[in-house]
Write a protein that holds these residues in place. Structure first.
Motif, PDB file in Angstrom:
ATOM      1  N   GLU A 228       0.834  -1.206   0.000  1.00 32.91           N
ATOM      2  CA  GLU A 228       0.000   0.000   0.000  1.00 32.91           C
ATOM      3  C   GLU A 228       0.869   1.256   0.000  1.00 32.91           C
ATOM      4  N   LYS A 229       1.957   1.228   0.776  1.00 34.64           N
ATOM      5  CA  LYS A 229       2.844   2.399   0.821  1.00 34.64           C
ATOM      6  C   LYS A 229       3.472   2.648  -0.550  1.00 34.64           C
ATOM      7  N   GLU A 230       3.809   1.570  -1.247  1.00 31.70           N
ATOM      8  CA  GLU A 230       4.410   1.713  -2.573  1.00 31.70           C
ATOM      9  C   GLU A 230       3.419   2.319  -3.565  1.00 31.70           C
ATOM     10  N   LYS A 231       2.139   1.981  -3.420  1.00 32.47           N
ATOM     11  CA  LYS A 231       1.121   2.518  -4.327  1.00 32.47           C
ATOM     12  C   LYS A 231       1.055   4.036  -4.240  1.00 32.47           C
ATOM     13  N   THR A 232       1.250   4.579  -3.038  1.00 34.21           N
ATOM     14  CA  THR A 232       1.139   6.026  -2.829  1.00 34.21           C
ATOM     15  C   THR A 232       2.499   6.704  -2.786  1.00 34.21           C
ATOM     16  N   ASN A 233       3.567   5.925  -3.038  1.00 41.20           N
ATOM     17  CA  ASN A 233       4.944   6.448  -3.003  1.00 41.20           C
ATOM     18  C   ASN A 233       5.236   7.132  -1.663  1.00 41.20           C
ATOM     19  N   ASP A 234       4.738   6.551  -0.601  1.00 44.94           N
ATOM     20  CA  ASP A 234       4.974   7.066   0.756  1.00 44.94           C
ATOM     21  C   ASP A 234       6.328   6.539   1.234  1.00 44.94           C
ATOM     22  N   LEU A 235       7.399   7.282   0.934  1.00 47.74           N
ATOM     23  CA  LEU A 235       8.746   6.792   1.215  1.00 47.74           C
ATOM     24  C   LEU A 235       9.002   6.627   2.705  1.00 47.74           C
ATOM     25  N   ALA A 236       8.491   7.550   3.516  1.00 46.40           N
ATOM     26  CA  ALA A 236       8.662   7.415   4.961  1.00 46.40           C
ATOM     27  C   ALA A 236       7.958   6.158   5.465  1.00 46.40           C
ATOM     28  N   GLY A 237       6.776   5.898   4.933  1.00 44.51           N
ATOM     29  CA  GLY A 237       6.043   4.688   5.311  1.00 44.51           C
ATOM     30  C   GLY A 237       6.737   3.425   4.843  1.00 44.51           C
ATOM     31  N   ILE A 238       7.335   3.481   3.645  1.00 47.14           N
ATOM     32  CA  ILE A 238       8.084   2.329   3.134  1.00 47.14           C
ATOM     33  C   ILE A 238       9.264   2.037   4.048  1.00 47.14           C
ATOM     34  N   SER A 239       9.952   3.086   4.489  1.00 49.01           N
ATOM     35  CA  SER A 239      11.077   2.919   5.422  1.00 49.01           C
ATOM     36  C   SER A 239      10.605   2.261   6.721  1.00 49.01           C
ATOM     37  N   ALA A 240       9.453   2.699   7.234  1.00 47.28           N
ATOM     38  CA  ALA A 240       8.915   2.104   8.465  1.00 47.28           C
ATOM     39  C   ALA A 240       8.625   0.619   8.272  1.00 47.28           C
ATOM     40  N   CYS A 241       8.103   0.253   7.100  1.00 50.22           N
ATOM     41  CA  CYS A 241       7.820  -1.163   6.830  1.00 50.22           C
ATOM     42  C   CYS A 241       9.110  -1.981   6.794  1.00 50.22           C
ATOM     43  N   TYR A 242      10.149  -1.447   6.150  1.00 51.32           N
ATOM     44  CA  TYR A 242      11.438  -2.148   6.142  1.00 51.32           C
ATOM     45  C   TYR A 242      11.948  -2.356   7.572  1.00 51.32           C
ATOM     46  N   LYS A 267      18.245   4.105   3.585  1.00 52.89           N
ATOM     47  CA  LYS A 267      18.281   4.733   2.260  1.00 52.89           C
ATOM     48  C   LYS A 267      16.931   5.366   1.907  1.00 52.89           C
ATOM     49  N   THR A 268      15.858   4.643   2.183  1.00 56.99           N
ATOM     50  CA  THR A 268      14.525   5.159   1.845  1.00 56.99           C
ATOM     51  C   THR A 268      14.173   6.358   2.711  1.00 56.99           C
ATOM     52  N   ALA A 269      14.531   6.302   3.994  1.00 53.13           N
ATOM     53  CA  ALA A 269      14.277   7.425   4.892  1.00 53.13           C
ATOM     54  C   ALA A 269      15.041   8.667   4.449  1.00 53.13           C
ATOM     55  N   GLU A 270      16.263   8.476   3.944  1.00 47.80           N
ATOM     56  CA  GLU A 270      17.051   9.613   3.445  1.00 47.80           C
ATOM     57  C   GLU A 270      16.371  10.255   2.247  1.00 47.80           C
ATOM     58  N   LEU A 271      15.819   9.437   1.342  1.00 45.96           N
ATOM     59  CA  LEU A 271      15.114   9.974   0.175  1.00 45.96           C
ATOM     60  C   LEU A 271      13.882  10.777   0.605  1.00 45.96           C
ATOM     61  N   ALA A 272      13.235  10.328   1.671  1.00 47.90           N
ATOM     62  CA  ALA A 272      12.023  10.989   2.156  1.00 47.90           C
ATOM     63  C   ALA A 272      12.327  12.121   3.131  1.00 47.90           C
ATOM     64  N   LEU A 878       9.159  20.999   0.739  1.00 44.07           N
ATOM     65  CA  LEU A 878       8.258  20.631   1.837  1.00 44.07           C
ATOM     66  C   LEU A 878       8.957  19.708   2.827  1.00 44.07           C
ATOM     67  N   ALA A 879       9.740  18.761   2.312  1.00 42.85           N
ATOM     68  CA  ALA A 879      10.457  17.851   3.203  1.00 42.85           C
ATOM     69  C   ALA A 879      11.484  18.598   4.039  1.00 42.85           C
ATOM     70  N   ILE A 908      -0.193  16.914  -4.534  1.00 41.99           N
ATOM     71  CA  ILE A 908       0.770  16.687  -3.445  1.00 41.99           C
ATOM     72  C   ILE A 908       0.041  16.839  -2.117  1.00 41.99           C
ATOM     73  N   GLN A 909       0.054  15.776  -1.356  1.00 39.67           N
ATOM     74  CA  GLN A 909      -0.515  15.785  -0.009  1.00 39.67           C
ATOM     75  C   GLN A 909       0.487  15.172   0.937  1.00 39.67           C
ATOM     76  N   ARG A 910       0.481  15.635   2.157  1.00 38.66           N
ATOM     77  CA  ARG A 910       1.431  15.098   3.126  1.00 38.66           C
ATOM     78  C   ARG A 910       1.031  13.687   3.528  1.00 38.66           C
ATOM     79  N   SER A 911       1.994  12.781   3.568  1.00 38.95           N
ATOM     80  CA  SER A 911       1.754  11.413   4.035  1.00 38.95           C
ATOM     81  C   SER A 911       2.412  11.242   5.382  1.00 38.95           C
ATOM     82  N   LYS A 912       1.763  10.543   6.289  1.00 37.73           N
ATOM     83  CA  LYS A 912       2.295  10.325   7.643  1.00 37.73           C
ATOM     84  C   LYS A 912       2.610   8.858   7.842  1.00 37.73           C
ATOM     85  N   THR A 913       3.706   8.622   8.538  1.00 31.08           N
ATOM     86  CA  THR A 913       4.060   7.257   8.922  1.00 31.08           C
ATOM     87  C   THR A 913       3.514   7.004  10.307  1.00 31.08           C
TER      88      THR A 913
END
Length: 921
Positions: A228-242, A267-272, A878-879, A908-913
């Motif tokens: 689901e995080k990948e679908k929305t490109n939520d990089l912070a959320g992807i990092s949390a899943c890892y 790496k993903t957290a750095e991108l986000a 924004l980041a 563009i909407q803010r995504s929260k982890t």
């Protein structure tokens, strides 16, 4: 600016009547706060509506404005103001009989009380919300409050009710998504918003299953959240899943896999630019290396975690990293510093109500007091930790306290009490399938119980070991090691399912092959041949041989018990992974080198196998070349296993992962007193004496260290850092790199004399894209492996799925393929892996195909490139300013209205982890 915001503002300007204007102001405030735009702007509009409501003595408008402000203040962290507004809104709702307003007010009060630890009151408010929204038919808010109610039950330690609430929340959200997809506009939700909401539930369920001890379910839900995080490109959320998935693998003893996931999380957290997720990943990396015994690297990552957490004022992460640092300092005998960090952890954990961190800090404090021989304070610390975890079930942290408490008691000779706590720990670790800690506690139990009754200790330990349902490749060597500890045999063979025999001790392959054919009990004073069979099936053979009599009498009763335990374990493994004995490959009469885990029938891999067979028995240095993920370390391990040094250590050093300032001491060790507080420590070369040193990423080593390494190769001797004594060692060097060393020599970055010393034999591992005929074999190998690990029974791949695997270019090589198959096995819903289970690969291939087919003209490409740059620029701004739109606008150099138009244009909407995430009402 967002079109809806623009529309509402235009209406407000035109509206002359105060009450309709106030309604529009409240709608605008709610829209801005719910979409995480400028929260202060939302507050301003809500306050204007409140003023209108009071001036006109309109109770309904006043109540709606108070309800809107309650949510806005909660988002801002103004808890007292939020509670005051919510309480006023609730009173008005009760007078006006406005059920929507009552639900909104109760929801905010529930969030506040949960945050303050007033859990019973929070439950009452959330349950009232459920009743109201069921009556009103508002499914989205119903799902939201099931999520939040589940979190409160979780905090209370009622995990079953928490699970039920979170499952109900997920079911409702998935039903809403079906409605959105089937009938767009039927529900006031867009696919991205509902996907984010679903990911919150999936993440929470993963964490909950982890606490319940169902690690397979936990991994499944974390991977589903990742999708689901990948679908929305939520990089912070992807990092949390890892991070979450890595923690599961770490608990199961898969430290290599865990470290790989934590590095990906960084790496993903750095991108986000997601600093909390990056800090969490640093802490996890530190803990993984601590468990691996690599204290230098562990401390480096802990310090990174601490510094970043201090920067962002993350009290939860600080409370955790402080006790972790203290435990590391205790292990390295830095006692005073350890105590100071424990005091920091305890103070912070108590302040924020982080019970698990506080309990862990008390556990380490108990170890500290035991090191100071203060048994009274140690007992008090351990028992305080146990008390804090009451009601949370048999969680991992409780098992750790029981283990350390029992271990400490055992050291002081308080045997019976120690056994009680250790058995509690063993029960928890077994239930949670925590492999590394399970083995540690079983070893200690074995040692304590063997003093009382050696036979009973053997049976208990063997039963416990086989209960972990390990694959044969792990079960056989562990059983041999346990039996060797107890029976002190000189040679042992464990043979199962006509796979290769597992050998411990001095025995030739020819002897082992003879043993594997025996199917009868043979007992002599010097040996025992024990057939392993069940219900008429021949499952394997256990063979042990002694030069001196064993310390334990091997009568028929004991042998029968051992045979039964091992046979049951083998039968379970056979039925679990679908091994068919009748179709198994027979052992060759002419034994060939065994290349465990290396799969390949392509011409290039056959060349590699041929080189391996020739070089393994020699003393020659080997240089392995190949891209990342091609299996260089696996090749190095195979060379070692097939060499005369196989019984000696195989030590790996990653030259790229260790800071340059620490690499020399890592290689050669350090003398006591080299720096203040530094104790003597041997390096990797001393640890590997008589064995093999594998230098991974050798191309990243500095020129100064290259010179010292060259001396070791030439003279077989070195000095520790800060030392004068010359130490002689006998090690074989295998090096690996993904760099072009000859080019590095030309650029002056690598010594030519070292290169020619290492490059005695050269093995080049081809990338996976150059041996695609091996992909089906590798994919099926990994399928069998992960079927066994996660207890699935996926039969294979559909043709379409295999076509995707063959079409993909695999930049991450075999490692990427392995990770892809693991993820697919966990997520698969059918008997076969389908393209849906390989969705990320399918998307990549589809995008490439579209790009190739379309070949857009330059005038089409330029606007797209400009759009990508614009969107990337806005996201980065924004980041950088933590989604503070006002600051981002100032830094952008464009007008505020233009900035908002770009936000709307690119959606563009803010995504929260979310971690154990609440959902705002």
């Amino acid at each position: 600016m967002d079109e809806r915001i623009t529309e509402l503002k235009e209406k407000i300007k035109k509206e002359q009547s105060p009450i309709p204007k106030a309604i529009l102001l409240i709608e605008l405030a709610n829209y801005i706060q719910s979409h995480l735009f400028d929260i202060r702007e939302a507050e301003r509009y809500a306050l204007q509506a409140l003023t209108i409501g009071k001036d006109n003595k309109d109770m309904r408008i006043t109540g709606l404005a108070q309800g809107s402000l309650a949510i806005i203040y909660w988002r801002q962290g103004k808890i007292d103001e939020a509670q005051e507004c919510a309480s006023k809104a609730l009173k008005i709702a009760e007078v006006t009989k406005d059920k929507n307003l009552e639900g909104q007010a109760c929801g905010v009060l529930g969030l506040i009380q949960e945050q303050r630890g007033e859990l019973d009151s929070a439950v009452k408010h959330y349950e009232r919300c459920l009743s109201l929204y069921t009556e009103l038919g508002n499914e989205l808010l119903l799902a939201t409050h099931y999520n939040n109610l589940g979190n409160v039950f979780w905090d209370k330690g009622d995990l079953e009710r928490a699970l039920d609430a979170h499952q109900k929340s997920l079911v409702i959200k998935e039903r809403l998504r079906d409605q959105v997809l089937k009938t767009p506009g039927a529900v006031d939700l867009d696919p991205i918003t509902i996907s984010r909401s679903i990911s919150i539930s999936l993440n929470n369920l993963g964490l909950l299953y982890e606490d319940l001890g169902d690690l397979e379910k936990a991994i499944e839900f974390f991977y589903r959240a990742l999708v689901e995080k990948e679908k929305t490109n939520d990089l912070a959320g992807i990092s949390a899943c890892y991070n979450n998935i890595g923690e599961i693998y770490q608990k199961r003893g898969r430290l290599d896999k865990a470290i790989q996931l934590f590095e990906q999380a960084v790496k993903t957290a750095e991108l986000a630019n997601a600093k909390p997720r990056k800090a969490e990943a640093f802490g996890n990396l530190g803990n993984a290396y601590f468990l691996a015994g690599d204290y230098i690297r562990s401390m480096n990552y802990y310090i990174e975690d601490m510094n970043l957490s201090l920067e962002i004022e993350d009290k939860f992460e600080l409370s955790e990293v402080y006790w972790r640092i203290a435990e590391l300092l205790l292990a390295t005998k830095e006692i005073t510093e350890a105590f100071n960090f424990l005091q920091k952890s305890l103070a912070l954990s108590s302040e924020i109500g982080a019970k698990k961190n506080e309990a862990s800090a008390y556990r380490v404090l108990g170890k500290y007091y035991f090191s100071q021989n203060d048994l009274t304070k140690a007992k008090s610390a351990f028992e305080r930790g146990i008390e804090l975890l009451e009601g949370m079930g048999k969680c991992y942290e409780l098992g750790k306290i029981y283990f350390d408490y029992g271990s400490s008691l055992a050291e002081t000779g308080i045997r019976d009490t120690a056994l009680r706590f250790l058995r509690e720990a063993a029960d928890i670790f077994r239930k949670l399938e925590i492999v590394q800690e399970s083995e540690a506690v079983e070893r200690l139990l074995f040692r304590l119980e063997v003093e009382k009754d050696r036979r009973v200790a053997l049976i208990k330990s063997l039963s416990s070991l086989t209960s972990h349902l390990l694959p044969i490749s792990e079960l056989a060597p562990k059983c041999l090691a346990l039996l060797q500890d107890m029976l002190t045999f000189d040679a042992g063979v464990f043979f199962a399912f006509e796979t290769r025999p597992f050998v411990l001790g001095k025995i030739t392959k020819e002897e082992a092959l003879v043993v594997c054919k025996r199917d009868e009990l043979i007992l002599t004073p010097q040996s025992v041949n024990l057939p392993l069979r069940l219900a008429g099936h021949n499952l394997g053979v256990l063979y042990l041989r002694w030069e001196k009599p064993p310390p334990l009498s091997l009568d028929s009763s004991l042998l029968e018990t051992i045979a039964n335990i091992l046979s049951l374990a083998l039968e379970h493994s056979r039925t679990r992974i679908g091994v068919r004995i009748e179709s198994a490959q027979p052992i060759s009469q002419k034994p060939l080198p065994h290349f465990e885990g290396i799969i390949g029938k392509s011409p290039k891999m056959l060349e590699v196998f041929e080189t391996l067979q020739r070089v393994a028995p020699t003393k020659a240095s080997v240089l392995i070349l190949g891209e990342s993920g091609t299996g260089k370390e696996l090749i190095a391990q195979t060379i070692h296993r097939q060499s005369p040094r196989a019984q000696r250590p195989f030590v790996t050093i990653n030259c790229a992962a260790i800071p340059e300032t620490l690499l020399e001491s890592e290689l050669f060790g350090i003398e006591k007193g080299t720096a203040t507080g530094i104790s003597a420590r041997i390096g990797k070369f001393e640890q590997a004496d008589g064995g093999t040193v594998f230098l991974d990423e050798i191309g990243d080593m500095s020129l100064a260290l290259q010179a010292k390494l060259l001396r070791v190769l030439e003279e077989k001797r070195f000095e520790r850092v800060g030392g004068r004594k010359t130490i002689a060692v006998d090690v074989r060097i295998i090096a690996a790199t993904n760099k072009d060393l000859e080019q590095a020599i030309r650029q002056g970055n690598f010594r030519s004399d070292l290169f020619y010393r290492l490059n005695v034999v050269n093995i080049h591992l081809p990338p996976l894209r150059e041996r695609k005929e091996d992909i089906p074999h590798l994919a099926n190998h990994f399928l069998r492996k992960f079927n066994e690990e996660v207890e699935r029974s996926i039969k294979g791949f559909t043709k379409e799925a295999m076509d995707i695997l063959l079409a993909y270019s695999w930049p991450g090589n075999v490692r990427e393929l392995e990770n892809t198959i693991e993820r697919a096995v966990i997520l698969a819903r059918e008997e076969y892996i389908t393209p849906a289970d390989l969705a990320p690969l399918g998307r990549i291939l589809s995008e490439k195909a579209q790009a190739t087919e379309a070949k857009p003209a330059l005038e089409t490409q330029l606007p797209k490139a400009k759009a990508r740059l614009e969107k990337d620029y806005i996201l980065r701004l924004l980041a950088r300013y933590n989604w503070n739109v006002t600051q981002a606008v100032k830094a952008s150099g464009i007008s505020r209205s233009q900035f908002y138009r770009l936000l709307a244009k690119y959606q563009i909407q803010r995504s929260k982890t979310h971690f154990n995430s609440q959902e705002p009402v």
